[in-house]
Structure formats: structure tokens, C-alpha cells
Design an enzyme around this catalytic site. Sequence first.
Site, PDB file in Angstrom:
ATOM      1  N   LYS A 199       0.814  -1.223   0.000  1.00  0.00           N
ATOM      2  CA  LYS A 199       0.000   0.000   0.000  1.00  0.00           C
ATOM      3  C   LYS A 199       0.845   1.269   0.000  1.00  0.00           C
ATOM      4  CE  LYS A 199      -4.163  -1.888   0.260  1.00  0.00           C
ATOM      5  NZ  LYS A 199      -5.224  -1.665  -0.724  1.00  0.00           N
ATOM      6  N   GLU A 219      -9.535   6.113   3.341  1.00  0.00           N
ATOM      7  CA  GLU A 219     -10.370   5.040   3.879  1.00  0.00           C
ATOM      8  C   GLU A 219      -9.452   3.836   4.073  1.00  0.00           C
ATOM      9  OE1 GLU A 219      -9.795   5.371   0.703  1.00  0.00           O
ATOM     10  OE2 GLU A 219      -9.281   3.291   0.268  1.00  0.00           O
ATOM     11  N   SER A 260       1.582  -9.774  -0.963  1.00  0.00           N
ATOM     12  CA  SER A 260       1.258  -8.347  -0.842  1.00  0.00           C
ATOM     13  C   SER A 260       1.530  -7.762   0.535  1.00  0.00           C
ATOM     14  CB  SER A 260      -0.208  -8.117  -1.225  1.00  0.00           C
ATOM     15  OG  SER A 260      -1.065  -8.934  -0.453  1.00  0.00           O
TER      16      SER A 260
END
Length: 393
Positions: free
Chosen positions: A89, A111, A377
Site C-alpha cells: 500500500k 479510507e 502483498s
Amino acid sequence: MSFHVNEKGFYGNFGGAYIPEMLYPNVEELRQNYLKITADKSFQKEFHELLKDYVGRPTPLYFAERLSKEYNTKIYLKREDLCHTGAHKVNNTIGQILLAKRLGKTRIIAETGAGQHGVATATVCALMGLQCIVYMGEIDIKRQAPNVARMKMLGAEVRPATSGSKTLKDATNEAIRDWINNPIDTYYIIGSVVGPHPYPDMVARFQSVISEEIKAQLLEKEGQENPDYVIACVGGGSNAAGTFYHFLDEKEVNIIAVEAAGKGIDSGESAATSALGKIGIIHGSKTLLMQSPDGQITEPYSISAGLDYPGVGPMHAHLFETKRAEFISITDDEAMNWGIKMSQTEGIIPAIESAHAFAVLDKKKFKTADIVVINLSGRGDKDLNTYIDYFKL
Ligand SMILES: Cc1ncc(COP(=O)(O)O)c(C=O)c1O
């Protein structure tokens, strides 16, 4: 056929910017500027320096020897779990915070589902000295407690979303509402390849560093840039978009996107959008979306907070419709068992989201000579409580 966005913000039939009039100036400002700003030399320099020295890129492409032996194929793991803050991210939040600064914004909203994007946003806000407000579903606040504490330590305010399923979709609604009320000073850092154009394309570009690195690393290790398969889990689809990006036009590379089947595709508790979704509009984008016959959004479910979203980004909807990517869904139980398997086979505790991607190894037969790249990830630290409860550890 193109798998990239066109000038109007569409991937085939999907994408666009379906937004209330109040948001138009913000989104239009971004649309007019994102390519110009991000192509600028000084932007590129700052972005790549931070990715290298702050995030720790390039992340390794690790040959998983024991796993490869067991499955009789060549399995590489792209180690996004080793990024600063524990997941892919942060690649995107670094890019977007640099953009926000250049647009003169002083207040950042975001968010988050699993909390990884919230942590990554709080991190870059601390780094740049900007105010940060993160919207998070009440249920996710409970199941991702360590990430909530991290965001608070980093100086962010975490605001609970208490409507609907109290998860990612509802947090996104709250963030959009905030943006409408604060159009001048506020920049909305969206955490995935979702939302109105230009967000899906912009986030995909920031995450595309993943596949850019895979190409260079495979060339060094295998003497070829392209693997036979790339595999990634899909919540909104940002780690998958980054993993697939530079392979989209390479026909010989098979692309596999992995969704959360939750308790089973037909159980009524699932987030398998490609299997269950129909075309609709969510968060400003036309895409595949789980909905009732009269168009109400169906509440999604997955044990992993990061895959618990009723839609997918428009790029993925297009990859599904055109069959460029194969979509496979994996249940909670299959993913959780892969959490243990990865831990005990390779010594890597994966995020539950990433564990879904590994479960494909039990669903497809690969050839001995195949090169299979799976995007890891994120790391599993944030999921420890879920692992403890599930396995009674
Ligand atoms: C580790 C990890 N993987 C995957 C995801 C899913 O998001 P995306 O599909 O945008 O990569 C998340 C979301 O929070 C995550 O934390």
C-alpha cells in the site's frame, strides 16, 4: 485490445467518473494534473528516492525452494511484505502524498479496510507533516486493532464508519462525504485501483513498480523478463494491478486474479465479485459489483479485511470480461490454511489477503519448467489476532 485506460477514463466498458457535482472540481483538478505532475523529473526523482531509501525498494524476488519442490514448478515470491509498513500500500501513498503537496493540499483523508492503507497514509502524512484523518469500518477497527494503534501512534485520527456492513465500502462512503464537505484544502488518498477516473489509473501507475521490478529481477535470475504466470489477490485490486501492469500486453504471460470466496461463493457470505457481480456503479466508477436484483449493493464478507469489498477496480472488471485474466476464488478456510502452510514451509507469515493468492497452487496444475510469480502483498502481523482465534493458537 488495450488493457490500459483510455482518454475518457474507461477500461473497455468499465471505469469513468460518476460523481456528484460537488466533487467535480476536485476530481477534475486531479484529472487535469496527475499525468503532468507525475511525469515531471523532480516528482520522479523524489518518488524513486523515497521508494528506495524509505520504503526499502526494490523488494526481493525470492525463489521459494521448498514450495517449488512440493508443487514441482518454479515459484517466486515478490516480497511486498518487506515494504516499510508491511504491505504494498505504501507505494501508492508515497506517490499520492507527493501529488497532494504539489497541488497545495494541507489536509489528507483516506479510507481503510485491513488498516494497511490507513497505516501507509498515516505514515506518509507524518513524513510530510500533514494532517491525516482515516475512515475505517467499526468491524475492521475491531479485527485490525494493531493497525488502529499504529495509525494513532503516527498521529492520525481514526474515524469509525458505523453504517452498512461497517467495513471498507462504508469507510469509503464516509471519506467521499468528507471530501464533498471539504473541497478546497483536502486531498483524498484512495487506497486501491477504485474510485472515479483518474484514481484507478493513477494508483495502478504508482503500484506498477512491482511488475517493473519483477521483469528486471527475472531477467537476472532466469535470463528472461516474462514469467509464465503472475498471481495476485484482489480486494479493490491495487497489488494485482501493480503485479500485472507491465505484463498486460505480454500475451504469453498468464494472469491469475484471486478473490475471496469467504464461506463459499453460494453461501451468501462472500466477496467473489467476478463470480457474483453485475455491472453497476460504486464509489464513482462503473464496474462489476455484487448487488441485489434491484441494484442494492450486497454486503460483502471475507475473513480478510482487505478483500472485503463488494466491487473490483474497473481494470480488473475489464480483464475479467475480456478473459485476459483468469479469476479464481478462495474460501476463508483455504486461505487460513495457507497462512499456516507458508509460515511452516517458507518461514513467512503472510497477510490473510496474500494467503488467498497462494491457495491457487492447489487449484491449478503448473508444469515443471513454468515460472510462477506470486505477489506476497503483505505480512501477517496485523492478522495475528485472527490467526490466533481461528487456529486457537
Ligand atoms: C496485505 C494486503 N493485500 C491485499 C490487499 C487488498 O487490496 P488491493 O486489492 O488494493 O491490493 C490489502 C488491503 O488492505 C492488504 O492489506
